[in-house]
Design an enzyme around this catalytic site. Structure first.
Site, short mmCIF file in Angstrom:
data_model
loop_
_atom_site.label_atom_id
_atom_site.label_comp_id
_atom_site.label_asym_id
_atom_site.label_seq_id
_atom_site.Cartn_x
_atom_site.Cartn_y
_atom_site.Cartn_z
N TYR A 103 -14.57 6.95 -13.12
CA TYR A 103 -14.29 5.87 -12.15
C TYR A 103 -14.77 4.53 -12.71
CZ TYR A 103 -14.94 2.75 -8.21
OH TYR A 103 -14.95 1.64 -7.42
N ASP A 113 0.87 -1.19 0.00
CA ASP A 113 0.00 0.00 0.00
C ASP A 113 0.90 1.23 0.00
OD1 ASP A 113 -3.24 0.32 1.17
OD2 ASP A 113 -1.95 2.10 0.99
#
Ligand code: UDP
Length: 329
Positions: A141, A31
């Protein structure tokens, strides 16, 4: 199995990490901590701070941990932001996944479970939504995720051993049933946490986005699936995936609740009143979205444990009440 969880410091990825570890899998979380929280990552997992664009770091990590499957949650996920900054969405969501696939190809990793979305369907003609319905997103998106689905299909053609499952999420909600982790977005826009924050006084009120939709009570209807049920589906998909298989599944509980239903549920669960304002529609919100999830139920034997709305809301409230500032970072 040895699993890489990309985006494992985010809301859904952190819950998946915890459930994978509970089920006996080994996890390395990758991450960049752009929107994720280090504190959300289970201490039993290894952690590598890296961006999806760092193909070489991904490749090295895949090799080092002998990763067998990548669960790929890392993405930007605000519809409105994707309209104002589409390039960022195509770069991080679509380009980022291509980078991950390049790293997987180089390291010989042949399985991916991908976080797709019901936003790839756009404004469907009919509900419940089945996987074979046309996909025509109404936001960058949605397109950024649909493009990844296309990339996965084409890549799988080029490598007959590569297998993937793309899960098209409906509205993911709730928090860990043991209260250890939950949802912390900045800004928070999702309905259930927003209402919980209004209950706590962290925000002044909840604004209902539109009361004139063509639905029984005039507010939008969505399919709310508990985050642990959703993550359970990822684990099942990973464990059952055979070389060369390519799967697409809707992930919802197959029931729709209106914004007013959610407000009433939060009132029941918390026993508290809060300020509600009835406002204008939010651009791009389809009136009604809920899943037909028979395909995943039939093919993988998945079943949601949380079918009662109040139980889902209760897990969200348990966490938010104890963590009004989220992870505090
Ligand atoms: N919503 C609302 N007020 C809010 C946030 C959301 O009325 O402050 C509505 C929104 O219009 C949608 C539903 O709640 O109909 C779920 O929205 P959310 O942003 O949680 O998820 P989405 O469906 O956009 O993925």
């Amino acid at each position: 199995m040895n699993v890489m969880v990309a985006g494992g410091a985010g809301y859904i990825g952190s819950h998946a990490t915890k459930l994978l570890l509970d089920a006996g899998h080994k996890v390395v979380v990758v991450d960049n901590l752009y929107r994720g929280h280090r504190a959300a990552v289970d201490s039993r997992a290894d952690f590598v701070e890296a961006d999806l664009a760092q193909t070489d770091v991904l490749e090295q990590t895949l090799r080092e941990y002998r990763v067998e499957c990548v669960m790929h949650f890392a993405a930007l996920a605000y519809v409105g932001e994707s309209v104002t900054d589409p390039l960022d969405y195509y770069d991080k969501n679509t380009g980022g996944t291509v980078s991950m696939l390049q790293a997987m190809k180089a390291a010989g990793v042949k399985k991916m479970v991908f976080s797709s979305t019901c936003a790839t369907y756009g404004e469907p003609d009919d509900v419940p939504i089945v996987e074979t319905m046309g996909q025509s997103p109404v936001s960058p998106y949605g397109w950024s995720k649909l493009f990844v689905e296309r990339v996965l299909i084409d890549y799988a053609v080029s490598d007959p051993e590569f297998a993937f499952t793309a899960l098209r999420y409906f509205n993911v909600a709730g928090a860990s049933s043991d209260g250890s982790i939950g949802e912390d977005h900045e800004p928070e826009t999702h309905l259930i946490p927003v209402i919980c924050e209004a209950v706590l006084g962290v925000r002044e009120k909840i604004v209902v986005f539109g009361t004139d939709y063509d639905t029984p009570d005039g507010t939008c209807i969505r399919d709310y699936i508990h985050v642990e049920d959703l993550c359970g589906a990822h684990i099942l998909a990973m464990e059952k995936m055979q070389p060369g298989q390519t799967n697409f599944y809707n992930l919802g509980i197959g029931r729709g609740y209106s914004v007013k239903d959610i407000i009433e549920s939060v009132k029941r669960v918390t026993g508290r009143e809060f300020t509600i304002e009835y406002g204008e529609r939010r651009a791009g919100d389809p009136p009604m979205l809920y899943a037909n999830s028979e395909k995943i139920q039939g093919e993988l034997g998945w079943k949601p444990n949380y079918t009662d709305l109040d139980e889902i809301v209760r897990t969200a409230w348990n966490w938010i009440e104890k963590h009004p500032d989220g992870y505090g970072d």
